[in-house]
Design a protein around this motif. Structure first.
Motif, PDB file in Angstrom:
ATOM      1  N   ILE A 280       0.645  -0.685   0.331  1.00 23.41           N
ATOM      2  CA  ILE A 280       0.045  -0.311   0.095  1.00 23.41           C
ATOM      3  C   ILE A 280       0.748   0.998   0.116  1.00 23.41           C
ATOM      4  O   ILE A 280       0.443   2.019  -0.204  1.00 23.41           O
ATOM      5  N   GLU A 281       2.144   1.136   0.176  1.00 26.81           N
ATOM      6  CA  GLU A 281       2.909   2.005   0.795  1.00 26.81           C
ATOM      7  C   GLU A 281       3.758   2.183  -1.339  1.00 26.81           C
ATOM      8  O   GLU A 281       4.051   1.750  -1.912  1.00 26.81           O
ATOM      9  N   TYR A 331      10.127   6.335  -7.523  1.00 30.32           N
ATOM     10  CA  TYR A 331       8.677   6.674  -7.228  1.00 30.32           C
ATOM     11  C   TYR A 331       8.446   6.785  -5.656  1.00 30.32           C
ATOM     12  O   TYR A 331       8.636   5.959  -5.048  1.00 30.32           O
ATOM     13  N   GLY A 332       7.464   7.281  -5.581  1.00 23.15           N
ATOM     14  CA  GLY A 332       6.607   8.426  -4.462  1.00 23.15           C
ATOM     15  C   GLY A 332       8.095   9.200  -4.005  1.00 23.15           C
ATOM     16  O   GLY A 332       8.649   9.003  -3.752  1.00 23.15           O
ATOM     17  N   ASP A 333       7.065   8.704  -2.181  1.00 18.55           N
ATOM     18  CA  ASP A 333       8.405   9.672  -1.175  1.00 18.55           C
ATOM     19  C   ASP A 333       9.458   8.962  -0.594  1.00 18.55           C
ATOM     20  O   ASP A 333       9.464   7.711  -0.845  1.00 18.55           O
ATOM     21  N   GLY A 420      -0.950   3.218  -5.003  1.00 21.70           N
ATOM     22  CA  GLY A 420      -1.215   3.067  -3.889  1.00 21.70           C
ATOM     23  C   GLY A 420      -1.630   4.256  -2.791  1.00 21.70           C
ATOM     24  O   GLY A 420      -1.781   4.977  -3.185  1.00 21.70           O
ATOM     25  N   PRO A 421      -2.336   3.651  -1.532  1.00 22.68           N
ATOM     26  CA  PRO A 421      -3.055   4.989  -1.114  1.00 22.68           C
ATOM     27  C   PRO A 421      -2.228   5.676  -0.460  1.00 22.68           C
ATOM     28  O   PRO A 421      -2.308   6.344   0.596  1.00 22.68           O
ATOM     29  N   SER A 422      -1.099   5.191   0.592  1.00 22.70           N
ATOM     30  CA  SER A 422       0.350   5.769   0.977  1.00 22.70           C
ATOM     31  C   SER A 422       1.413   6.399   0.077  1.00 22.70           C
ATOM     32  O   SER A 422       2.094   4.685   0.336  1.00 22.70           O
ATOM     33  N   HIS A 423       1.994   7.408   0.832  1.00 29.16           N
ATOM     34  CA  HIS A 423       3.322   7.080   0.091  1.00 29.16           C
ATOM     35  C   HIS A 423       3.613   7.995  -1.199  1.00 29.16           C
ATOM     36  O   HIS A 423       4.655   7.692  -1.311  1.00 29.16           O
TER      37      HIS A 423
END
Length: 664
Positions: A280-281, A331-333, A420-423
């Motif tokens: 989910i991260e 990618y992402g945080d 995903g929903p987080s970070h």
């Protein structure tokens, strides 16, 4: 003013979802002083800690030994690390010092009274927290064990003693986050194994009392954690309780800590890791972070079968993305978050994946046990001989977790369709491109979490990613530092491998809302001579104009339609009339963040179009005989339905048709 406040409350409630009431009650408890009641208890009875063996006493190989001693020398000579820099915090400056400003967070103030979130806060607290995770102190403990006559033990003793004196229970910013307490407990368990017998006895006793206070803090925070932190925080807090229960078996409540931790860990893991290994991260950094939590749970022993299964799946997911074949998109945080201690490159992800494989019974090359600190210090003895196992080879074309990867000719291409929903960032259907070993189109990174909001949003919104934006809209719409007001799902079809091209197709529904809803799709065509992106929309009349940003790596120079990086020149096609921005402060655009807390100028290409179907790309422009949907002997057409989308790829000469389906 009242309307503005109501709008903010409404947006907060919308972004927080079902956890909004608990979050509101938690914030009210902090402001009303009820937290002082919750956290007023003290550890009254002393219990000695039982060492929990996570790290080895000696590394595999001389190279790892020397890396550790060199790193320990830097710790004592230059300071502890915070996101690629050595800082004074914890060494020549108190542990409450903010590395960015040199000022101190309130040292003895109850943590719940310290403002770390509003615009009036001292700084971005994550820099102070990063140092206080004490992974560098694990490095000093390793060095003290490797070289008993060196300065390492005295340095470690001084740092631990200053910490214990300056950080009494529930006081100061370093007691604010349960996750930070859990990570510090994992580090201290390793320190006590490596150097506990040589540390002064009164210091060890003080450490043990602080660890017991950490356990109490974690248990008091459980209602908030379980209701509002259903992500990596819940896994980390649960892991901290499990570790502390093993360290203090004589404490009456230790068995309860362990049971609660195991149940929390199992419950969150079921939500956290999918069958294909994605999490989910929606973040490469946080994927590694959670991967290392799973590793620690396996190292503790008696891990449930599901933990090992998810560890293997999460490791193989990153293999399919090419983690052993060079750099992959950031990618992402990204914040260098770690659970394990390493003296290697903090931006490297491969070492944690290699350890995950080994702990699940896979073989990796023997030389990796010395190359990667994660293997050198945490893995069991390497086999006498280890060949490159099939599990660490990356095929030329892979798809995993909503991301497809193609290796063809000089190109390495990643097509990230889902999120995903987080970070995560607003990057559905983003395309990232390397040519040889050089990045051309590169994820611009993170910049900050709690720093300037224009920087935070400037690097995580759709305007910073190579995605189409109808009428300039953002895919998700940011709210505060971590939340989004909207959501979107992407759907990826199976890669189509043809003799001359590899074709990827996917679409998303992030814009399928509001007054003019539209679904957008992309076909990414990779050939030896080019990478082409064909854009589609299900309702061409729903959009007045389309915007596109193509963020380049800082090393790439752009002159007209020619990109130069190193000695290579690569063409740009299909973006007639484009403009560029580089290092602009207002509005924030044209930047690249290699690691958390820093950013540098980079060229972003921006383009506008009114066409629903268009094609652009890098390399030698392919032939477009019949228009943008007729590319280099292939004709592309998308059929949209309520249940998804299907791309038809037709050979214009033979009439042969291939279908790539991307169902909802």
């Amino acid at each position: 003013m009242a309307r503005s406040a109501l709008r903010t409350i409404a947006a907060d409630t919308r972004a927080l979802g079902p956890s909004a009431p608990v979050r509101a009650a938690y914030e009210a408890s902090k402001r009303s002083g009820f937290h002082a009641v919750l956290f007023r208890g003290k550890v009254r009875r002393y219990h000695p800690a039982v060492p929990v063996h996570l790290t080895g006493l000696l590394p595999h190989g001389e190279a790892a030994r020397q890396r550790c001693l060199d790193d320990a020398g830097s710790v004592l000579g230059q300071g502890l690390r915070a996101f690629g820099q050595r800082v004074r915090t914890g060494g020549s400056a108190p542990w409450s010092t903010d590395p960015l400003t040199g000022r101190q967070w309130p040292e003895l103030e109850p943590w719940w009274r310290i403002d770390i979130r509003s615009d009036a806060r001292l700084s971005d607290v994550k820099h102070t927290w990063e140092v206080a995770r004490h992974r560098d102190l694990v490095v000093l403990a390793r060095a003290a064990h490797l070289d008993p006559t060196g300065p390492w033990l005295d340095g470690l003793t001084g740092l631990l003693r200053s910490w214990c004196e300056q950080s009494p229970p529930e006081r100061g910013v370093n007691w604010y986050s349960s996750l930070e307490l859990a990570l510090r407990a994992i580090a201290w368990s390793q320190i006590l194994v490596l150097a506990g017998e040589r540390l002064p006895r009164e210091l060890v006793v003080t450490m043990e009392r602080l660890l017991l206070a950490s356990a109490r803090h974690l248990t008091v925070e459980l209602p908030y954690t379980m209701s509002s932190m259903r992500n990596n925080h819940m896994l980390g807090d649960a892991l901290g309780l499990i570790v502390l229960s093993r360290m203090f078996p004589t404490v009456r409540r230790a068995r309860w800590w362990g049971l609660a931790g195991e149940r929390m860990f199992a419950a969150q893991l079921r939500r956290h890791v999918a069958a294909d290994g994605r999490m989910i991260e929606d973040s490469l950094s946080y994927h590694r972070f959670v991967l290392e939590m799973l590793i620690v749970r396996v190292l503790l022993g008696e891990a449930p079968a599901g933990v090992r299964h998810d560890l293997h799946a999460a490791s193989r997911h990153l293999i399919r993305l090419g983690v052993f074949d060079g750099e992959i998109p950031q990618y992402g945080d990204w914040d260098e978050g770690r659970v394990l201690a390493s003296s290697g490159d903090p931006l490297d992800v491969a070492g944690s994946v290699a350890l995950g494989l080994v702990l699940c019974g896979d073989r990796v090359p023997t030389r990796w046990y010395a190359d990667f600190d994660e293997l050198a210090w945490y893995a069991p003895e390497p086999p006498e001989a280890g060949d490159l196992a099939p599990t660490v080879r990356t095929p030329a074309v892979t798809a995993s977790g909503g991301i497809a990867r193609v290796k063809r000719g000089p190109w390495r291409v990643w097509f990230k369709v889902d999120a995903g929903p987080s970070h995560g960032h607003a990057d559905l259907t983003s395309v990232w491109i390397r040519h040889g070993d050089r990045w051309l189109v590169a994820d611009p990174g993170t910049g900050t979490y709690n720093g300037p909001l224009e920087v935070r949003n400037g690097l995580r919104t759709s305007a910073a990613h190579p995605v189409r934006r109808p009428d300039g809209r953002d895919q998700l719409v940011p709210h505060r530092a971590f939340r989004w007001l909207n959501s979107g799902r992407g759907h990826l079809g199976e890669p189509l491998i043809l003799p001359g091209q590899t074709v990827l197709f996917g679409w998303h529904d992030a814009y399928a809302r509001g007054e003019r809803p539209v679904r957008v799709g992309r076909a990414v065509v990779v050939a030896d001579r080019y990478v082409a992106v064909v854009e589609f929309a299900d309702r061409s009349t729903a959009v007045g104009s389309w915007s596109l940003t193509v963020p380049l790596h800082p090393d790439v120079l752009l002159d007209g339609d020619t990109m130069t990086v190193g000695e290579s020149k690569v063409g740009l096609f299909g973006l007639a009339g484009h403009s560029t921005v580089r290092g602009r402060s207002t509005p924030f655009a044209g930047w690249y963040s290699r690691t958390y807390g820093r950013w540098e100028p980079a060229t972003w290409i921006t383009a506008e179009s009114r066409a629903a179907t268009t094609v652009w790309g890098l390399g030698t422009a392919p032939g477009l005989r019949g228009g943008p949907d007729d590319l280099d002997g292939l004709r592309f057409a998308v059929t949209w339905s309520r249940t998804g989308a299907c791309l038809a790829v037709t050979h214009t000469d033979s009439g042969q048709v291939h279908h790539v389906r991307a169902p909802r």
